[in-house]
Design an enzyme around this catalytic site. Structure first.
Site, mmCIF file in Angstrom:
data_model
loop_
_atom_site.group_PDB
_atom_site.id
_atom_site.type_symbol
_atom_site.label_atom_id
_atom_site.label_comp_id
_atom_site.label_asym_id
_atom_site.label_seq_id
_atom_site.Cartn_x
_atom_site.Cartn_y
_atom_site.Cartn_z
ATOM 1 C CG HIS A 53 -23.844 -41.797 4.065
ATOM 2 N ND1 HIS A 53 -23.159 -42.888 4.008
ATOM 3 C CD2 HIS A 53 -23.312 -40.931 4.916
ATOM 4 C CE1 HIS A 53 -22.164 -42.868 4.616
ATOM 5 N NE2 HIS A 53 -22.059 -41.907 5.244
ATOM 6 C CG HIS A 55 -21.549 -38.037 6.226
ATOM 7 N ND1 HIS A 55 -21.483 -39.260 7.191
ATOM 8 C CD2 HIS A 55 -21.923 -37.019 6.492
ATOM 9 C CE1 HIS A 55 -22.612 -38.339 7.940
ATOM 10 N NE2 HIS A 55 -22.664 -37.351 7.333
ATOM 11 C CG ASP A 57 -16.099 -40.907 5.067
ATOM 12 O OD1 ASP A 57 -17.359 -40.099 5.109
ATOM 13 O OD2 ASP A 57 -15.982 -41.965 5.850
ATOM 14 C CG HIS A 58 -19.420 -42.852 2.732
ATOM 15 N ND1 HIS A 58 -19.643 -44.086 2.672
ATOM 16 C CD2 HIS A 58 -18.732 -42.449 3.843
ATOM 17 C CE1 HIS A 58 -19.176 -44.607 3.896
ATOM 18 N NE2 HIS A 58 -18.902 -43.456 4.597
ATOM 19 C CG HIS A 111 -24.535 -42.270 9.512
ATOM 20 N ND1 HIS A 111 -23.437 -42.109 10.608
ATOM 21 C CD2 HIS A 111 -23.579 -42.004 8.431
ATOM 22 C CE1 HIS A 111 -22.369 -41.830 10.148
ATOM 23 N NE2 HIS A 111 -22.233 -41.590 8.959
ATOM 24 C CG ASP A 130 -20.532 -44.654 7.478
ATOM 25 O OD1 ASP A 130 -19.885 -45.478 6.977
ATOM 26 O OD2 ASP A 130 -20.132 -43.505 7.587
ATOM 27 C CG HIS A 168 -15.718 -46.462 8.181
ATOM 28 N ND1 HIS A 168 -14.817 -45.249 8.211
ATOM 29 C CD2 HIS A 168 -16.871 -45.833 7.886
ATOM 30 C CE1 HIS A 168 -15.534 -44.429 7.495
ATOM 31 N NE2 HIS A 168 -16.599 -44.621 7.463
#
Length: 257
Positions: A53, A55, A57-58, A111, A130, A168
């Site tokens: 996805h 975001h 941090d990915h 998400h 996530d 995470h």
């Protein structure tokens, strides 16, 4: 023989490197530096990037990785992500010939609306970003409770021994909440002790597996009468409708301390 390397990043992210000792594919490289370090340390050559996805941090490390390796970038068609060469939909098969690896694609919105997961059926691996966490699930930033519940139940239908590579290290806080939601679950209590022991030694609590999640993760147990009754008793939901129970669980978790 394929293996999965755990690469910690930021405060609590896990980035995953699938490799055969020579070639490697990276899942959700939010930061390029630890991936480049791991590739160098293990003498691996990157051959593919897999994204779940949009975001940061990915996906934040993708551009820098592409400066070092000209490789295909697989990602959900319906999430806004740059540098994608292979947009993916439900039912697509990702083939990485250098690793002799096949991954099937599941659409798991909730998400984010375009979120996908990758299943390596032969190896029994799930890379779920996530959507599903050890003991929990992702926040609903874009999707609805109905979408997320459906997505989680799609993942729960995988074989029980499927390893869950989530993104995470949220497990201890997730399980504290799970114990509030289902205080009578003995398997959950035992898991909480076991996972605390791992973290005390700085050992990752992931990968988990689908069977363990089904028996201890409240977000996969929205149809369990004891959880619905707990929410009804606390005045968080009026009936045992699974979507309403799931929505109440997620809202409770959002504010749980």
């Amino acid at each position: 023989m394929l293996n999965v390397l755990t690469v910690p990043a930021f405060n609590d992210n896990y980035l995953w490197i699938i490799h055969d000792g020579v070639h490697a594919a990276v899942v959700d490289p939010g930061d390029a530096a630890p991936i480049l370090d791991a590739l160098k340390e293990h003498k691996l050559s990157l051959v593919a990037i897999l994204l779940t996805h949009h975001h940061s941090d990915h996906v934040g490390g993708v551009a820098k990785l592409l400066q070092h390796y000209k490789v295909p970038v697989f990602a959900p068609r319906n999430d806004p992500i740059a540098n994608v060469t292979q947009p993916l939909d439900e039912g697509d098969i990702v083939t990485i010939p250098e690793l002799d690896l096949k991954l099937s694609v599941l659409e798991v919105p909730g998400h984010t609306l375009g979120h996908i997961a990758y299943v390596a059926a032969e190896q029994g691996w799930l890379f779920c970003g996530d959507t599903l966490f050890a003991g929990g699930c992702g926040r609903l930033f874009e999707g609805t409770p109905k979408q997320m519940l459906s997505s989680l139940e799609k993942l729960a239908a995988l074989p029980d021994d499927t390893k869950v590579y989530c993104a995470h290290e949220y497990t201890i806080s997730n399980l504290r909440f799970a114990l509030a939601a289902e205080p009578g679950n003995a398997a959950l209590a035992a898991r909480f002790e076991a996972e605390q022991a791992k973290r005390a030694k700085d050992i990752p609590t992931v990968p988990s597996n689908i069977g363990l999640e089904k028996s201890t993760n409240p977000f996969l147990r929205a149809r369990v009468p004891a959880i619905a009754q707990q929410l009804i008793d606390e005045g968080r939901v009026e009936n045992n409708d699974p979507v309403a129970v799931f929505a109440a669980l997620r809202e409770w978790k959002n504010n749980f301390r």
